[in-house]
Scaffold this motif. Structure first.
Motif, PDB file in Angstrom:
ATOM      1  N   MET A  23      10.335  -0.829  15.321  1.00  0.00           N
ATOM      2  CA  MET A  23       9.609  -1.193  16.620  1.00  0.00           C
ATOM      3  C   MET A  23       8.499  -2.941  16.565  1.00  0.00           C
ATOM      4  O   MET A  23       8.499  -3.456  17.063  1.00  0.00           O
ATOM      5  CB  MET A  23       8.719  -0.038  18.112  1.00  0.00           C
ATOM      6  N   ARG A  24       8.401  -2.233  15.008  1.00  0.00           N
ATOM      7  CA  ARG A  24       7.244  -2.700  14.385  1.00  0.00           C
ATOM      8  C   ARG A  24       7.997  -4.079  13.489  1.00  0.00           C
ATOM      9  O   ARG A  24       6.940  -5.535  13.359  1.00  0.00           O
ATOM     10  CB  ARG A  24       6.045  -2.511  13.936  1.00  0.00           C
ATOM     11  N   GLY A  25       9.214  -3.836  13.778  1.00  0.00           N
ATOM     12  CA  GLY A  25       9.819  -5.573  12.764  1.00  0.00           C
ATOM     13  C   GLY A  25      10.921  -5.080  11.623  1.00  0.00           C
ATOM     14  O   GLY A  25      11.608  -6.189  11.538  1.00  0.00           O
ATOM     15  N   ARG A  26      10.671  -3.827  11.098  1.00  0.00           N
ATOM     16  CA  ARG A  26      11.602  -3.554  10.092  1.00  0.00           C
ATOM     17  C   ARG A  26      12.738  -2.277  10.388  1.00  0.00           C
ATOM     18  O   ARG A  26      12.032  -1.002  10.382  1.00  0.00           O
ATOM     19  CB  ARG A  26      10.667  -3.787   8.659  1.00  0.00           C
ATOM     20  N   GLY A  27      13.396  -2.271  10.097  1.00  0.00           N
ATOM     21  CA  GLY A  27      15.080  -1.389  10.521  1.00  0.00           C
ATOM     22  C   GLY A  27      14.006  -0.238   8.657  1.00  0.00           C
ATOM     23  O   GLY A  27      14.025  -0.798   7.921  1.00  0.00           O
ATOM     24  N   GLU A  28      15.254   1.209   8.647  1.00  0.00           N
ATOM     25  CA  GLU A  28      14.949   2.067   7.390  1.00  0.00           C
ATOM     26  C   GLU A  28      15.220   1.667   7.010  1.00  0.00           C
ATOM     27  O   GLU A  28      14.819   1.871   5.155  1.00  0.00           O
ATOM     28  CB  GLU A  28      15.232   3.363   8.271  1.00  0.00           C
ATOM     29  N   GLN A  29      16.848   1.061   6.737  1.00  0.00           N
ATOM     30  CA  GLN A  29      16.826   0.950   5.222  1.00  0.00           C
ATOM     31  C   GLN A  29      16.400  -0.719   4.457  1.00  0.00           C
ATOM     32  O   GLN A  29      16.210   0.094   3.457  1.00  0.00           O
ATOM     33  CB  GLN A  29      18.901   0.451   5.421  1.00  0.00           C
ATOM     34  N   GLU A  30      15.605  -1.658   5.239  1.00  0.00           N
ATOM     35  CA  GLU A  30      15.212  -2.861   4.351  1.00  0.00           C
ATOM     36  C   GLU A  30      13.843  -1.846   4.165  1.00  0.00           C
ATOM     37  O   GLU A  30      13.998  -2.210   2.379  1.00  0.00           O
ATOM     38  CB  GLU A  30      15.046  -3.914   5.869  1.00  0.00           C
ATOM     39  N   LEU A  31      13.456  -1.030   4.920  1.00  0.00           N
ATOM     40  CA  LEU A  31      12.099  -0.562   3.893  1.00  0.00           C
ATOM     41  C   LEU A  31      12.327  -0.022   3.302  1.00  0.00           C
ATOM     42  O   LEU A  31      11.351  -0.500   1.654  1.00  0.00           O
ATOM     43  CB  LEU A  31      11.410  -0.048   5.756  1.00  0.00           C
ATOM     44  N   LEU A  32      12.933   0.309   2.949  1.00  0.00           N
ATOM     45  CA  LEU A  32      13.532   1.638   1.716  1.00  0.00           C
ATOM     46  C   LEU A  32      13.747   1.126   0.493  1.00  0.00           C
ATOM     47  O   LEU A  32      13.172   0.445  -0.589  1.00  0.00           O
ATOM     48  CB  LEU A  32      14.537   2.720   1.645  1.00  0.00           C
ATOM     49  N   ASP A  33      14.354  -0.179   0.764  1.00  0.00           N
ATOM     50  CA  ASP A  33      15.526  -1.465  -0.098  1.00  0.00           C
ATOM     51  C   ASP A  33      14.101  -1.775  -0.964  1.00  0.00           C
ATOM     52  O   ASP A  33      13.832  -1.710  -2.409  1.00  0.00           O
ATOM     53  CB  ASP A  33      16.117  -2.091   0.344  1.00  0.00           C
ATOM     54  N   GLU A  34      13.672  -1.851   0.159  1.00  0.00           N
ATOM     55  CA  GLU A  34      12.174  -3.235  -0.504  1.00  0.00           C
ATOM     56  C   GLU A  34      10.871  -2.346  -1.057  1.00  0.00           C
ATOM     57  O   GLU A  34      10.270  -2.532  -2.020  1.00  0.00           O
ATOM     58  CB  GLU A  34      11.020  -3.581   0.596  1.00  0.00           C
ATOM     59  N   LEU A  35      10.259  -1.149  -1.226  1.00  0.00           N
ATOM     60  CA  LEU A  35       9.857  -0.118  -1.490  1.00  0.00           C
ATOM     61  C   LEU A  35      10.296   0.075  -2.942  1.00  0.00           C
ATOM     62  O   LEU A  35       9.434   0.030  -3.729  1.00  0.00           O
ATOM     63  CB  LEU A  35       9.134   1.046  -0.151  1.00  0.00           C
ATOM     64  N   GLN A  36      11.553   0.080  -2.538  1.00  0.00           N
ATOM     65  CA  GLN A  36      12.234   0.699  -4.174  1.00  0.00           C
ATOM     66  C   GLN A  36      12.157  -0.393  -4.739  1.00  0.00           C
ATOM     67  O   GLN A  36      12.437  -0.210  -6.448  1.00  0.00           O
ATOM     68  CB  GLN A  36      13.566   1.085  -4.013  1.00  0.00           C
ATOM     69  N   ALA A  37      12.377  -1.895  -4.760  1.00  0.00           N
ATOM     70  CA  ALA A  37      12.246  -2.870  -5.300  1.00  0.00           C
ATOM     71  C   ALA A  37      10.939  -3.296  -6.232  1.00  0.00           C
ATOM     72  O   ALA A  37      10.993  -3.448  -6.750  1.00  0.00           O
ATOM     73  CB  ALA A  37      12.317  -3.952  -4.799  1.00  0.00           C
ATOM     74  N   ARG A  38       9.643  -2.251  -4.817  1.00  0.00           N
ATOM     75  CA  ARG A  38       7.570  -3.375  -5.793  1.00  0.00           C
ATOM     76  C   ARG A  38       7.937  -2.152  -6.530  1.00  0.00           C
ATOM     77  O   ARG A  38       7.140  -2.327  -7.165  1.00  0.00           O
ATOM     78  CB  ARG A  38       7.283  -2.550  -4.051  1.00  0.00           C
ATOM     79  N   SER A  39       8.317  -0.756  -6.265  1.00  0.00           N
ATOM     80  CA  SER A  39       8.046   0.298  -6.748  1.00  0.00           C
ATOM     81  C   SER A  39       8.538   0.290  -8.082  1.00  0.00           C
ATOM     82  O   SER A  39       8.349   0.370  -9.748  1.00  0.00           O
ATOM     83  CB  SER A  39       8.844   1.762  -6.383  1.00  0.00           C
ATOM     84  N   ALA A  40       9.899  -0.253  -9.032  1.00  0.00           N
ATOM     85  CA  ALA A  40      10.827  -0.563 -10.117  1.00  0.00           C
ATOM     86  C   ALA A  40       9.524  -1.764 -10.724  1.00  0.00           C
ATOM     87  O   ALA A  40       9.556  -1.808 -11.706  1.00  0.00           O
ATOM     88  CB  ALA A  40      12.220  -0.948  -9.654  1.00  0.00           C
ATOM     89  N   SER A  41       9.542  -2.975  -9.822  1.00  0.00           N
ATOM     90  CA  SER A  41       8.697  -3.769 -10.594  1.00  0.00           C
ATOM     91  C   SER A  41       7.092  -3.419 -11.050  1.00  0.00           C
ATOM     92  O   SER A  41       6.865  -3.249 -12.020  1.00  0.00           O
ATOM     93  CB  SER A  41       8.506  -4.689  -8.807  1.00  0.00           C
ATOM     94  N   ARG A  42       6.963  -2.394 -10.540  1.00  0.00           N
ATOM     95  CA  ARG A  42       5.597  -1.367 -10.792  1.00  0.00           C
ATOM     96  C   ARG A  42       5.278  -1.345 -11.868  1.00  0.00           C
ATOM     97  O   ARG A  42       5.036  -0.767 -13.068  1.00  0.00           O
ATOM     98  CB  ARG A  42       4.687  -0.749  -9.678  1.00  0.00           C
ATOM     99  N   LEU A  65       1.031  -1.377   0.209  1.00  0.00           N
ATOM    100  CA  LEU A  65      -0.049  -0.123  -0.304  1.00  0.00           C
ATOM    101  C   LEU A  65       1.025   1.152  -0.113  1.00  0.00           C
ATOM    102  O   LEU A  65       0.878   1.961  -0.535  1.00  0.00           O
ATOM    103  CB  LEU A  65      -1.111   0.026   1.032  1.00  0.00           C
ATOM    104  N   VAL A  66       1.895   0.914   0.883  1.00  0.00           N
ATOM    105  CA  VAL A  66       3.099   2.448   0.690  1.00  0.00           C
ATOM    106  C   VAL A  66       3.598   2.487  -0.835  1.00  0.00           C
ATOM    107  O   VAL A  66       3.187   3.535  -1.225  1.00  0.00           O
ATOM    108  CB  VAL A  66       3.993   2.343   1.385  1.00  0.00           C
ATOM    109  N   ALA A  67       3.876   2.060  -1.397  1.00  0.00           N
ATOM    110  CA  ALA A  67       4.570   1.489  -3.071  1.00  0.00           C
ATOM    111  C   ALA A  67       3.405   2.324  -3.877  1.00  0.00           C
ATOM    112  O   ALA A  67       4.147   2.496  -4.507  1.00  0.00           O
ATOM    113  CB  ALA A  67       4.682   0.320  -3.367  1.00  0.00           C
ATOM    114  N   ASP A  68       2.073   1.903  -3.596  1.00  0.00           N
ATOM    115  CA  ASP A  68       1.425   1.842  -4.423  1.00  0.00           C
ATOM    116  C   ASP A  68       0.989   3.759  -4.431  1.00  0.00           C
ATOM    117  O   ASP A  68      -0.180   4.545  -5.225  1.00  0.00           O
ATOM    118  CB  ASP A  68      -0.246   1.327  -4.256  1.00  0.00           C
ATOM    119  N   ARG A  69       1.428   4.075  -3.295  1.00  0.00           N
ATOM    120  CA  ARG A  69       0.766   5.526  -3.311  1.00  0.00           C
ATOM    121  C   ARG A  69       2.258   6.510  -2.738  1.00  0.00           C
ATOM    122  O   ARG A  69       3.069   6.334  -2.063  1.00  0.00           O
ATOM    123  CB  ARG A  69       0.112   6.265  -2.567  1.00  0.00           C
ATOM    124  N   ALA A  70       2.644   7.383  -4.294  1.00  0.00           N
ATOM    125  CA  ALA A  70       3.728   8.036  -3.929  1.00  0.00           C
ATOM    126  C   ALA A  70       4.106   9.271  -2.821  1.00  0.00           C
ATOM    127  O   ALA A  70       4.932   9.270  -2.188  1.00  0.00           O
ATOM    128  CB  ALA A  70       4.320   8.672  -5.054  1.00  0.00           C
TER     129      ALA A  70
END
Length: 435
Positions: free
Chosen positions: A186-205, A112-117
């Motif tokens: 605290m909910r389980g994901r670090g900043e860089q990991e989140l940003l890397d995954e968001l970048q990968a999903r955005s590129a895939s879209r 849902l984050v990747a779907d909305r810039a």
């Protein structure tokens, strides 16, 4: 924004999905300041205050935090940790646990984050817009903690939130204010990991699925829609921004106005319409516009107050007062409320409502806990959502959003005396200082 302690990031064990642990240096003492200014920081503290059963421990923990008794804070998935020192120099390790999101939750959240810039832009700007939290909740993902979600563990062996875990939570609210990625960690994901995954999903879209099958059912396949682009006119370019609204025309002179038409009032309304149009255009051209909530729809009575707040002059103000069912004094109070809080401030002035029993008990408890010394606590008489100082000219009004609005009695009438605050003691102290 670089946060203190960012240089101290390190990875946990290899099986921790590259989640990082962040250590923040001890924050300085904070006498007299609010611990949370952001809405998500305030939500964190509300979860603490609604969960803790002992108001005295909450008050003592807040005092510890204000005094700078909380050491370096470690934040990692599911847990925050710090050493808290008592006034007698006894040191206690205190932890607060928060359940991590599941892998499925993270997958839905990242989609849902990747779907909305706008969501990505807000997080990079160290902001957590309410619409992001609402979108997550609609997908079954609770980002912010609620009642019972903050679980304490402390070497003092208290079974409930003690002064040490409370102090830790208050200090973490200050960290959350500056960086919502602390909550996501605290909910389980670090900043860089989140940003890397968001970048990968955005590129895939952006690339689109290879060899995707043609969709079935109702609708037009995208390939057909794009094939027709050559026979359709191009979309118009966005209009250019307007630096300032144009000057309203002068309507005086020439043909006399129709009976009942006040020329000065009409000129004022034209100028107001131009100013609002300029603001709406600026908002529409803003990159955050898609994620922003629509402006509230005002009633005619509310809009009359908004217009009167622009100081249109005595004659037009009198027409606005009469048209909205107010006298001159009532309109002046309404304008003051509008200037302090917009439609919400106006509602607090004009609404007399009774909070639900749970909200009333929570508000009363929070008000009682706001004074560290019971002897300095003023005597208050409660009438629905209004707390009045007995024998004084000061009053607190409890808004539907859980904030406190200070009022002062002037000439036999209660008038707004300041903006809303989450600190009822501070609101009353401000009234006393002004008096």
């Amino acid at each position: 924004m670089n946060m203190p302690g960012d240089e101290g990031r390190m990875y946990l064990d290899e099986g921790a999905s590259a989640a990082v642990e962040r250590t923040f240096e001890a924050l300085p003492a904070a006498p007299g300041r609010a611990f949370a200014r952001s809405w998500w920081g305030q939500a964190w503290l509300k979860a603490l205050e609604d969960t803790a059963l002992d108001g005295a421990q909450v008050k003592l923990g807040r005092r510890h935090a204000r005094a700078g008794a909380v050491g370096a804070v470690s934040v990692r998935p599911g847990r925050i940790t710090a050493v808290v020192q008592d006034p007698d120099h006894t040191r206690h390790r205190s932890d607060v646990l928060l359940q991590q999101l599941s892998a499925a939750d993270w997958d839905r959240f990242l989609d849902l984050v990747a779907d909305r810039a706008g969501h990505i832009a807000a997080l990079l700007d160290r902001d957590m817009p309410p619409v992001l939290v609402e979108d997550a909740a609609a997908a079954g993902i609770e980002l912010l903690p609620g009642i019972g979600d903050l679980e304490p563990e402390c070497s003092c062996e208290a079974w409930d939130h003690c002064a040490h875990s409370t102090a830790l939570c208050y200090q973490v609210a200050r960290l959350l204010d500056q960086d919502p990625f602390v909550l996501l960690l605290m909910r389980g994901r670090g900043e860089q990991e989140l940003l890397d995954e968001l970048q990968a999903r955005s590129a895939s879209r952006a690339e689109g699925p290879a060899g995707a099958a043609e969709p079935s059912g109702a609708g037009v396949p995208a390939v057909e829609a794009y094939a027709a682009r050559d026979i359709l006119p191009p979309l118009p370019a966005p209009p250019p921004p307007v630096a300032a609204p144009g000057a309203p025309p002068a309507l005086g002179g020439g043909t006399p106005p129709a009976p009942g038409v006040a020329v000065a009032a009409l000129e004022f309304l034209i100028g107001d319409a131009a100013a609002r149009a300029q603001r709406l255009l600026a908002d529409a051209l803003s990159p955050r516009h898609p994620d922003g909530p629509p402006p509230p729809v005002l009633t005619p009575a509310q809009d009359a107050v908004r217009l009167a707040a622009a100081a249109p002059g005595a004659a037009i103000s009198a027409r606005l007062a009469a048209g909205s069912g107010r006298d001159a004094r009532g309109l002046a109070s309404a304008v003051r409320a509008w200037e302090l809080g917009g439609a919400a401030g106006l509602a607090v002035l004009e609404e007399d409502w009774t909070p639900e029993p749970e909200a009333l008990a929570r508000a009363t408890s929070r008000l009682a806990a706001a004074w560290e010394d019971e002897e300095t606590r003023p005597r208050l008489r409660v009438t629905r959502n209004r707390w009045t100082v007995v024998g004084g000219a000061a009053q607190l009004r409890y808004g539907r959003d859980g904030r406190w609005w200070p009022y002062r009695r002037e000439g036999g009438q209660w008038v707004p005396a300041g903006p809303a605050t989450d600190d009822p003691a501070g609101a009353l102290a401000g009234l006393s200082a002004e008096g």
